[in-house]
Motif scaffolding. Structure first.
Motif, PDB file in Angstrom:
ATOM      1  N   THR A 186       0.820  -1.213   0.000  1.00 37.25           N
ATOM      2  CA  THR A 186       0.000   0.000   0.000  1.00 37.25           C
ATOM      3  C   THR A 186       0.852   1.260   0.000  1.00 37.25           C
ATOM      4  O   THR A 186       0.406   2.301  -0.476  1.00 37.25           O
ATOM      5  CB  THR A 186      -0.933   0.010   1.221  1.00 37.25           C
ATOM      6  N   THR A 246      -7.430   9.629   6.029  1.00 36.34           N
ATOM      7  CA  THR A 246      -7.822   8.774   4.907  1.00 36.34           C
ATOM      8  C   THR A 246      -7.892   7.333   5.389  1.00 36.34           C
ATOM      9  O   THR A 246      -6.967   6.834   6.029  1.00 36.34           O
ATOM     10  CB  THR A 246      -6.815   8.901   3.754  1.00 36.34           C
ATOM     11  N   THR A 247      -8.995   6.662   5.082  1.00 34.40           N
ATOM     12  CA  THR A 247      -9.258   5.327   5.597  1.00 34.40           C
ATOM     13  C   THR A 247      -8.995   4.272   4.532  1.00 34.40           C
ATOM     14  O   THR A 247      -9.407   4.428   3.379  1.00 34.40           O
ATOM     15  CB  THR A 247     -10.718   5.218   6.068  1.00 34.40           C
ATOM     16  N   PHE A 248      -8.320   3.195   4.921  1.00 38.45           N
ATOM     17  CA  PHE A 248      -8.129   2.029   4.061  1.00 38.45           C
ATOM     18  C   PHE A 248      -9.220   0.995   4.356  1.00 38.45           C
ATOM     19  O   PHE A 248      -9.514   0.702   5.517  1.00 38.45           O
ATOM     20  CB  PHE A 248      -6.765   1.386   4.296  1.00 38.45           C
ATOM     21  N   TYR A 249      -9.789   0.460   3.287  1.00 40.34           N
ATOM     22  CA  TYR A 249     -10.712  -0.675   3.382  1.00 40.34           C
ATOM     23  C   TYR A 249     -10.144  -1.829   2.553  1.00 40.34           C
ATOM     24  O   TYR A 249      -9.596  -1.600   1.468  1.00 40.34           O
ATOM     25  CB  TYR A 249     -12.089  -0.316   2.827  1.00 40.34           C
ATOM     26  N   VAL A 250     -10.268  -3.057   3.052  1.00 37.99           N
ATOM     27  CA  VAL A 250      -9.939  -4.259   2.292  1.00 37.99           C
ATOM     28  C   VAL A 250     -11.145  -5.185   2.346  1.00 37.99           C
ATOM     29  O   VAL A 250     -11.556  -5.620   3.428  1.00 37.99           O
ATOM     30  CB  VAL A 250      -8.691  -4.966   2.847  1.00 37.99           C
ATOM     31  N   ALA A 264      -2.294  -0.151   8.105  1.00 34.35           N
ATOM     32  CA  ALA A 264      -2.582   0.436   6.792  1.00 34.35           C
ATOM     33  C   ALA A 264      -1.476   0.129   5.790  1.00 34.35           C
ATOM     34  O   ALA A 264      -1.737  -0.089   4.604  1.00 34.35           O
ATOM     35  CB  ALA A 264      -2.775   1.945   6.920  1.00 34.35           C
ATOM     36  N   VAL A 279      -8.200  -1.451  -6.920  1.00 39.48           N
ATOM     37  CA  VAL A 279      -8.102  -0.438  -5.876  1.00 39.48           C
ATOM     38  C   VAL A 279      -8.885   0.779  -6.339  1.00 39.48           C
ATOM     39  O   VAL A 279      -8.731   1.226  -7.481  1.00 39.48           O
ATOM     40  CB  VAL A 279      -6.632  -0.043  -5.593  1.00 39.48           C
ATOM     41  N   LEU A 285     -10.027   4.757  -5.275  1.00 45.43           N
ATOM     42  CA  LEU A 285      -9.862   5.943  -4.430  1.00 45.43           C
ATOM     43  C   LEU A 285     -11.071   6.842  -4.604  1.00 45.43           C
ATOM     44  O   LEU A 285     -11.469   7.168  -5.727  1.00 45.43           O
ATOM     45  CB  LEU A 285      -8.588   6.707  -4.826  1.00 45.43           C
ATOM     46  N   ILE A 316      -9.525   4.689   0.453  1.00 46.55           N
ATOM     47  CA  ILE A 316      -8.812   3.828  -0.484  1.00 46.55           C
ATOM     48  C   ILE A 316      -9.366   2.427  -0.275  1.00 46.55           C
ATOM     49  O   ILE A 316      -9.096   1.779   0.731  1.00 46.55           O
ATOM     50  CB  ILE A 316      -7.295   3.876  -0.266  1.00 46.55           C
ATOM     51  N   ASP A 317     -10.178   1.990  -1.217  1.00 43.90           N
ATOM     52  CA  ASP A 317     -10.940   0.750  -1.097  1.00 43.90           C
ATOM     53  C   ASP A 317     -10.269  -0.337  -1.944  1.00 43.90           C
ATOM     54  O   ASP A 317     -10.204  -0.229  -3.173  1.00 43.90           O
ATOM     55  CB  ASP A 317     -12.375   0.977  -1.566  1.00 43.90           C
ATOM     56  N   ILE A 318      -9.779  -1.377  -1.287  1.00 40.05           N
ATOM     57  CA  ILE A 318      -9.039  -2.456  -1.941  1.00 40.05           C
ATOM     58  C   ILE A 318      -9.921  -3.693  -2.009  1.00 40.05           C
ATOM     59  O   ILE A 318     -10.502  -4.110  -1.002  1.00 40.05           O
ATOM     60  CB  ILE A 318      -7.742  -2.761  -1.172  1.00 40.05           C
TER      61      ILE A 318
END
Length: 724
Positions: A105, A144-148, A158, A168, A170, A188-190
């Protein structure tokens, strides 16, 4: 077919032989040894299934079609194309990630225009900047939030390896009406590749400068035809640093090693409207972090924040995640249920001049989310609504000791933090006219936080605190999208975002018993997107206003967080891409951002009003050129990327400045059919060293630096169907 017939590259047994001494000497990693054995066993089974189905379908397979990057993009949380959502976004495929050597990431800034991602001392604390909103003001609560796979990632996780990635996405700006977790700066959506009836397996291996390497193996396919599907993914990588320690004689500090794996079982009967999926993920990362050189002596590449006799810095992070996903489809609607559990253990020790600090932490989080929304096309509205609940726990101890000339321990501080969020959110689009859409969204949430800490020395309590803070928050957004001509969209959006009230996760004094207030953001944006055949352009303007900005105040080592500032960030951004000849694509992107404090009083008589917010480049620009051509021995795809990052500051007083720097990346990929691929690359060709993090220490200014030039290659072998 028996497993004895499976190719060795599919069984991935090499992962079982890699440095098991680490698992034996780190008690926090023993769980992962068991996980690896389970993942390896599952990998053999799924790989056999993948190979069997591949052979059975050999005569029916065809070359995979390239995804249409801009034409077929659909929002992760709603059935809308990105250029129709009234907001600015970016969508990147797994193939594009590999082409730009995005193995983790931390590398995503290479493919997400306008995003800066840098470590703040270590891989535990990423400093992520999007549109002038930065997480560097509070490292434990990034903006800023990361999602998986629909699960919000713990902030200290993160920075992680990317394996088996499908895409991915954004989304820039506040997303409180689409996501359960607060996402003030963006999301940021993974999404990982989910197993299905089409069997697929791949193996990747590569090496690069400073003895770095990466190895990844994935396999997915049908376990019970038309009923049960499974996948396995394993990775191991190492990236050594470029800093030496004159105190110990050690070299290549500042790097890390990482090993991880993920397994998924998906129950999706062909003739049923429902499906269930269970995923387990485990990883360990460790290395020599918290490495700083003299602020004006980058080329020396020697640690400047230590004295002779102190040890090398050490950091390890081991964690495991489990998640359960359920979905039910009916009459153009979809009901989704998500539950997840995350745990992470941190061991951290680093020298600081003649002292050594140890700061172990334990984290856990459990999340539940219920989401209900439309799917499909040809309706006059689209809607998504959800219920979200998350509880997070953090336990931390911190102790600094004089190490030279003799060991003298200082006070020990232990703390426990708890944060809980319950939220209702929703977003709807009304198709008022054939070419005019109105979007409305909202969020109601309740955030509860508490802290308990005490500092002891010699059996005596020096200070202690035990406080809690609850708050209610309501937010909204409105957007408008207008298609002026076929392919030409105009949009505008006004949205609210926030970061909850809470407490400092690294208490150093009784002042940390006082909570900080919720940070509020009001964001405006207008923009336009135009696409026509082989041409794409995006231009936008944004303005963000921050109230009660949560910032660190106080001297280094004794900082606390206070709601001490008001600030704004405004700017323009753009992107263009043009296939000017068959197979030749040229592109450019950039932004210009003005991000300043409108008022800032740290309580000590220092006023920083009018100064620039740290970790926000004044501008970012990039140019891209790629081509592809077919030869008698395969397809060749060379490319280059030139990126320029403008000046930025690392401190609120604007004294520590990183000037403008430029990076040039080159790559060439050779593909033979859809099965084999070889890539060679050189990143930061000119070996430009620049600062990524800096602060003022007792003996002067110190900084963390970039890795410099990195040259490497990557080999990929794919078996089965690559399309989805």
């Amino acid at each position: 077919m028996g497993c004895s017939q499976c190719p060795t590259e599919l069984t991935l047994t090499l992962f079982g032989k890699q440095d098991m001494s680490y698992f034996n000497t780190h008690t926090s990693a023993r769980w992962h040894q068991k996980l690896y054995k389970g993942l390896m066993a599952g990998g053999v089974l799924v790989s056999c299934s993948a190979q069997a189905e591949t052979i059975a379908a050999k005569n029916n397979t065809s070359a995979p079609k390239a995804a249409k990057e801009h034409l077929e993009v659909v929002g992760v949380r709603q059935p809308r194309r990105l250029d129709q959502t009234g907001t600015s976004g970016q969508f990147v495929t797994g193939t594009q990630l590999r082409q730009k050597q995005v193995w983790e990431t931390n590398d995503l800034a290479r493919v997400l225009p306008g995003v800066q991602i840098q470590n703040s001392g270590s891989f535990l604390f990423p400093a992520i900047t999007v549109r002038g909103i930065t997480s560097a003001q509070d490292l434990y609560h990034p903006a800023t939030t990361f999602y998986v796979d629909d699960v919000p990632v713990l902030p200290i996780n993160a920075m992680q390896s990317l394996i088996g990635i499908e895409s991915v996405q954004l989304l820039r700006g506040p997303q409180a009406a689409l996501y359960g977790q607060s996402a003030e700066g963006g999301v940021i959506d993974i999404a990982t590749r989910q197993p299905g009836p089409r069997a697929h397996a791949s193996f990747e291996a590569g090496a690069e400068s400073r003895y770095g390497y990466h190895v990844t193996g994935t396999a997915d396919g049908s376990l019970i035809k038309d009923w049960l599907y499974g996948s396995i993914a394993l990775t191991s990588q190492e990236q050594q640093g470029n800093v030496s320690n004159p105190s110990t004689g050690s070299r290549r500090l500042g790097g890390f090693e990482s090993r991880g794996g993920r397994a998924t079982l998906r129950l999706a009967p062909t003739d049923q409207p429902w499906e269930l999926a269970f995923a387990v993920d485990g990883s360990c990362s460790y290395g020599s972090q918290d490495v700083y050189v003299g602020f004006n002596n980058l080329r020396d590449r020697k640690i400047a924040s230590v004295v002779p006799g102190t040890p090398d810095p050490r950091l390890s992070r081991c964690g495991h995640d489990e998640s359960l996903h359920g979905a039910y489809h009916f009459d153009g609607w979809k009901l989704s249920v998500i539950a997840s559990w995350q745990d992470s253990d941190i061991s951290r020790s680093f020298p600081y001049y003649s002292y050594v600090s140890t700061q172990p932490e334990q984290w856990s989080a459990n999340t539940q989310e219920l989401r209900f929304g439309t799917e499909g096309k040809h309706r006059f509205f689209d809607v998504v609504t959800g219920f979200y609940h998350q509880t997070t726990y953090q336990d931390r101890t911190s102790q600094t000791a004089a190490y030279v000339p003799s060991y003298i321990p200082y006070p020990l501080t232990a703390s426990h933090n708890r944060a809980e969020t319950v939220a209702l959110y929703g977003n709807a689009y009304w198709h008022i006219l054939k070419n005019l859409d109105l979007g409305l969204g909202g969020r109601l949430s309740r955030d509860m936080s508490s802290i308990a800490f005490n500092s002891t020395y010699g059996g005596q309590t020096l200070y202690a605190g035990n406080k809690s803070r609850n708050q209610n928050m309501s937010l909204g957004n409105v957007s408008l999208d207008y298609e002026a001509l076929p392919g030409w969209h105009l949009h505008g959006r006004v949205s609210q975002g926030y970061k909850p009230a809470g407490f400092n996760y690294a208490p150093t004094s009784i002042a940390d018993a006082t909570s900080y207030n919720p940070e509020r953001e009001l964001s405006y944006e207008i923009g336009t997107v135009y696409r026509h055949k082989k041409f794409f352009v995006r231009v936008g303007y944004f303005y963000n206003h921050l109230q009660n900005e949560q910032v660190y105040v106080g001297p280094a080592g004794y900082q606390t967080i206070a709601s001490a500032a008001r600030a704004h960030a405004s700017g323009v951004e753009g992107e263009i891409q043009w296939e000017f000849r068959p197979g030749w694509i040229i592109g450019a992107d950039g932004n210009r951002t003005i991000s300043k404090f409108d008022s800032f009083n740290d309580g000590a008589g220092n006023n920083y009003a009018g100064l620039r917010m740290p970790y926000v480049p004044e501008f970012m620009a990039a140019g891209h050129l790629s081509t592809r051509f077919q030869t008698g021995f395969g397809r060749i795809e060379p490319g280059l990327d030139l990126r320029v990052t403008g000046p930025q500051y690392f401190d609120i007083a604007n004294q520590l400045k990183q000037p403008t720097y430029t990076q040039l990346d080159l790559r060439t990929t050779w593909s033979f059919g859809s099965r084999y691929e070889v890539m060679v690359y050189a990143n930061n060709v000119t070996d430009k060293l620049y600062r990524t993090y800096a602060f003022t220490g007792p003996a002067g200014n110190v900084a963390q630096i970039s890795f410099g030039r990195t040259v490497g290659f990557n080999l990929k072998v794919a078996i089965g169907d690559n399309s989805k």
